[in-house]
Design a protein around this motif. Structure first.
Motif, short mmCIF file in Angstrom:
data_model
loop_
_atom_site.label_atom_id
_atom_site.label_comp_id
_atom_site.label_asym_id
_atom_site.label_seq_id
_atom_site.Cartn_x
_atom_site.Cartn_y
_atom_site.Cartn_z
N THR A 1 -33.97 -20.88 -4.56
CA THR A 1 -32.97 -20.36 -5.48
C THR A 1 -33.49 -19.11 -6.16
N ILE A 2 -32.66 -18.10 -6.22
CA ILE A 2 -33.01 -16.83 -6.87
C ILE A 2 -32.18 -16.69 -8.13
N ILE A 3 -32.84 -16.48 -9.25
CA ILE A 3 -32.17 -16.14 -10.50
C ILE A 3 -32.41 -14.66 -10.75
N LYS A 4 -31.34 -13.89 -10.74
CA LYS A 4 -31.45 -12.45 -10.94
C LYS A 4 -31.26 -12.13 -12.42
N GLY A 5 -32.09 -11.25 -12.93
CA GLY A 5 -31.98 -10.85 -14.33
C GLY A 5 -33.03 -11.54 -15.18
N ALA A 6 -33.10 -11.15 -16.44
CA ALA A 6 -34.11 -11.69 -17.35
C ALA A 6 -33.93 -13.19 -17.51
N ALA A 7 -35.01 -13.95 -17.25
CA ALA A 7 -34.97 -15.40 -17.36
C ALA A 7 -36.16 -15.91 -18.15
N SER A 8 -36.63 -15.11 -19.09
CA SER A 8 -37.83 -15.45 -19.84
C SER A 8 -37.64 -16.65 -20.75
N ILE A 9 -36.43 -16.91 -21.21
CA ILE A 9 -36.22 -18.00 -22.17
C ILE A 9 -36.65 -19.33 -21.56
N ARG A 10 -36.19 -19.61 -20.38
CA ARG A 10 -36.50 -20.89 -19.75
C ARG A 10 -37.86 -20.88 -19.06
N TYR A 11 -38.22 -19.78 -18.42
CA TYR A 11 -39.37 -19.80 -17.53
C TYR A 11 -40.58 -19.02 -18.04
N GLY A 12 -40.49 -18.43 -19.21
CA GLY A 12 -41.65 -17.80 -19.80
C GLY A 12 -41.67 -16.30 -19.63
N ALA A 13 -42.64 -15.68 -20.30
CA ALA A 13 -42.77 -14.22 -20.26
C ALA A 13 -43.01 -13.76 -18.83
N ASP A 14 -42.73 -12.53 -18.58
CA ASP A 14 -42.92 -11.83 -17.31
C ASP A 14 -41.67 -11.80 -16.45
N ALA A 15 -40.65 -12.60 -16.75
CA ALA A 15 -39.47 -12.66 -15.88
C ALA A 15 -38.52 -11.51 -16.18
#
Length: 705
Positions: free
Chosen positions: A140-154
């Motif tokens: 699964t690919i999540i496009k865009g900023a996803a730092s909230i759930r998966y942490g910094a660097d996304a």
């Protein structure tokens, strides 16, 4: 748009030539035949909010699974994902690649392997993810900023590799994958056994998996690439015990590979280097071999995961995940170091060992028709030990921690989502003074707050709209701060800058989807503003050392804006034909220099015509026309070699699933680069020296039992 028209005209011209015999009048199609083949394939590519209630439902997501994923078996992770609009792969030769999302890669794209954040030396383009794609049933690919759930660097997105669910009601089952390819004379086999004993051991489940892969020198349209062979051996095991209210899982995997580095990238002096850049064909041996000589890199990656969950009476749940990873990478130069001891002379020039421990504690709120969400904590500690004859990056130790919360509100056809997160990172680097040889340390601390807000609106049964805006940040990596030396696998000399500050991003995405029985269309728009963007900039001069002459790359920090669109449309034509068109466009502007940003993907257009035969399970014939334009949006004199011309490729495939008693045999045969086109891709670092891959015949089989 001229390129899109060109692609469309090419396919219109090919329709009568290839599929005339299959076209027939059909005024009525029964529901069974009309639905599963091409429509099902679309569902495998585009899935929205398919996981659990705590997933980022307003983010733009795409999924590869089932038959679509089977057609990529044997490829690297980066190559596997290139069929999704907006994704590319950045390469260093034919066997090293990593995923690119909307022009960004490496430390800006998080990879979660079976729920654990993948950690390794993902510094730049020449270190591929240490992952066996055969372990994943769904990506699964999540496009865009996803730092909230998966942490910094996304900053760009997240790649989730998810294994199949463990069995619950069969004592023994499994599958066997076999892949053979003509280019590189590659062979790969991957087997899996699993079971659930039941009876007195009710709740116990297990799985064991292993992969072997070998390839020799890969070939372009006209010549072999010397010393590009590879060998890979991986295995993993899972054991789980689950009851109605709780469960615990233990997972272990080991990844091992050895990759040859193209010998034409090692040059003795400056004159020879620029001659190699200008040469149409390298002067390296044009022969096939399975041998791997210096220079090469050898990688070992261990992952241990312990996870547990408990479900409370009010339907809320608590989840804990612990991960331990050890990543050892050795790089061997083409020249043997001088040493009277033969054993010491065989040591690698560079050796990195990173050990990482991660922990996540997540509380999922009770299920509610209107409100649900999650809160959690994540922490990690990481240490690097550098050994080698040459200096490249210093030893370091870092600690990080984060707190986050995501809430969603459902109101009829509208879903609103918001999240907030705080992260802290501490980094200490241990260096040796070049003159006094005394060891000293530098300490860096970083912290930031990120947020996201989004909405998902089901406008009608067929039409939906997703909108999301999120912030993300990324602390500089050690190589960006302190690298100084020859990067063997990239054939370059690199310099870092210890004064860099964190990157800060504001990423907005908008996705519109329309889906009916015959037509599927999706348009994704994005705008990513990144302040303090760090990248390795070509210095347009060389470094001459005893070991050879290398192009110099200096890390720099500038403000950039990356915008673009991903488009996909699929239409079911008569006579079991489906046409699918995809387009990906990236526009990256360097606001600091008021010009374009280098090393961004070129415009990419993909047209595929697919015929399905409903009398055979999963039976299809496909023809793909891929057009990649020349990347003209680069500053003048900004690279050692100008962007290569655009190119177009034809790829074709045929497949079906045959019943063998109670078992099912999936067969897939494809030809990549059917016309054996000679080309160079802008995102391949070794385009400086050689062409990309030529024609490749690939046979894939999968037996389930």
């Amino acid at each position: 748009m001229n390129s899109i028209s060109l692609a469309g005209r090419a396919f219109i011209a090919l329709f009568p030539l290839i599929f005339t015999q299959n076209l027939r009048a059909q005024n009525r199609r029964d529901t069974t035949n009309d639905k599963p083949r091409d429509t099902t394939a679309l569902h495998e590519i585009v899935v929205k909010g398919h996981r659990q209630s705590s997933a980022l439902t307003t983010a733009t997501t795409n999924t590869l699974s089932g038959a679509t994923l089977l057609q990529t078996r044997g490829a690297t992770l980066g190559e596997t994902l290139k069929s999704i609009p907006g994704l590319n792969s950045i390469q260093t030769g034919p066997s090293i690649s990593k995923p690119v999302i909307h022009g960004l890669h490496s430390n800006r794209v998080l990879i979660l392997n079976n729920g654990v954040r993948q950690e390794g030396q993902q510094w730049g383009s020449e270190h591929a993810p240490e992952i066996d794609p055969f372990t994943a049933q769904q990506i699964t690919i999540i496009k865009g900023a996803a730092s909230i759930r998966y942490g910094a660097d996304a900053l760009a997105g997240v790649v989730l590799l998810e294994p199949p669910a463990l069995p619950t009601d069969k004592p023994l089952g499994g599958e066997l994958n076999l892949v053979a390819a003509s280019n590189g004379r590659m062979g790969a086999t991957s087997g899996m056994l699993e079971g659930a004993p039941g009876g007195a051991l009710e709740g116990l489940k297990w799985r064991a998996q292993g992969t072997l892969k070998r390839a020799g020198n890969f070939k372009t349209a006209n010549y072999y690439l010397d010393n590009t062979a590879l060998f890979e051996g991986d295995f993993s095991g899972t054991a789980a015990y689950e009851r109605k209210r709780y469960g615990i899982t233990v997972y272990y995997s080991q990844f091992n590979n050895k990759l040859g580095i193209f010998s034409g990238s090692h040059v003795g002096n400056e004159t020879d280097l620029y001659t190699a850049f200008a040469r149409a064909k390298p002067i390296t041996p044009d022969v096939f071999s399975y041998g791997i000589n210096r220079s090469y890199q050898q990688v070992y990656h261990d992952l241990l995961k312990l996870s547990a969950w408990y479900r409370f009476k009010n339907t809320s749940s608590l989840e804990f995940i612990f991960g331990r990873q050890k990543d050892l990478r050795k790089e061997y130069d083409v020249d043997l170091p001088y040493n009277p001891d033969p054993a010491l002379a065989q040591l690698p020039q560079l050796s990195f060992q990173i050990k990482t421990h991660t922990a996540d504690l997540i509380y999922h709120q009770p299920g509610n028709k209107k409100i649900d969400g999650m809160i959690g904590f994540s922490g990690s500690t990481q240490g690097n030990v550098f050994r080698g004859i040459r200096y490249l990056v210093p030893n370091f130790r870092n600690y990080s921690g984060g707190l986050f919360a995501i809430e969603k509100y459902h109101l009829n056809k509208l879903t609103l989502e918001a999240g907030l997160r705080y992260d802290y990172r501490w980094l200490r680097v241990y260096r040796r003074d070049d003159i006094s040889l005394q060891v000293y340390d530098n300490t860096h601390t970083y912290n930031n707050i990120t947020g996201t807000a989004g909405a998902s609106w089901q406008i009608s049964e067929a039409l939906s709209l997703n909108a999301n805006i999120g912030t993300a940040w990324r602390a500089p990596s050690v190589n960006e701060l302190y690298i100084k030396g020859i990067h063997l696998s990239a054939a370059s000399y690199e310099l870092g800058d210890s004064s860099f500050h964190s990157e800060r991003s504001v990423n907005s995405t908008l996705s519109l989807q329309y889906h009916t029985q015959k037509l599927h269309a999706q348009l994704d728009l994005y705008d990513n503003e990144i302040n303090g963007f760090i990248y390795a900039k070509p210095a347009l001069r060389t470094i001459q050392l005893v070991q050879g002459t290398f192009p110099l790359f200096i890390y720099t920090q500038e403000n950039v804006r990356i915008r673009g669109l991903d488009a996909e449309i699929s239409y079911a034509l008569p006579a079991h034909l489906t046409w699918t068109g995809k387009a990906s466009l990236v526009r990256a502007f360097n606001k600091t220099i008021h010009d374009y940003l280098v090393f961004m993907p070129a415009d990419r257009y993909d047209n595929t015509l697919k015929y399905t035969q409903p009398r055979l399970k999963n039976a299809y014939i496909s023809l793909q026309y891929l057009l990649v334009a020349r990347q003209n949006r680069v500053p003048p004199n900004s690279d050692y070699v100008p962007p290569p011309p655009g190119y177009h490729l034809f790829n074709t495939g045929i497949g079906c699933a045959l019943p063998l008693g109670k078992r099912l045999l999936d067969l897939n045969f494809s030809i990549d680069n059917l016309a054996n086109k000679a080309y160079r891709d802008y995102l391949n670092r070794f385009r400086y020296y050689a062409d990309d891959l030529g024609r490749n015949f690939i046979l894939r089989t999968k037996m389930s039992f």
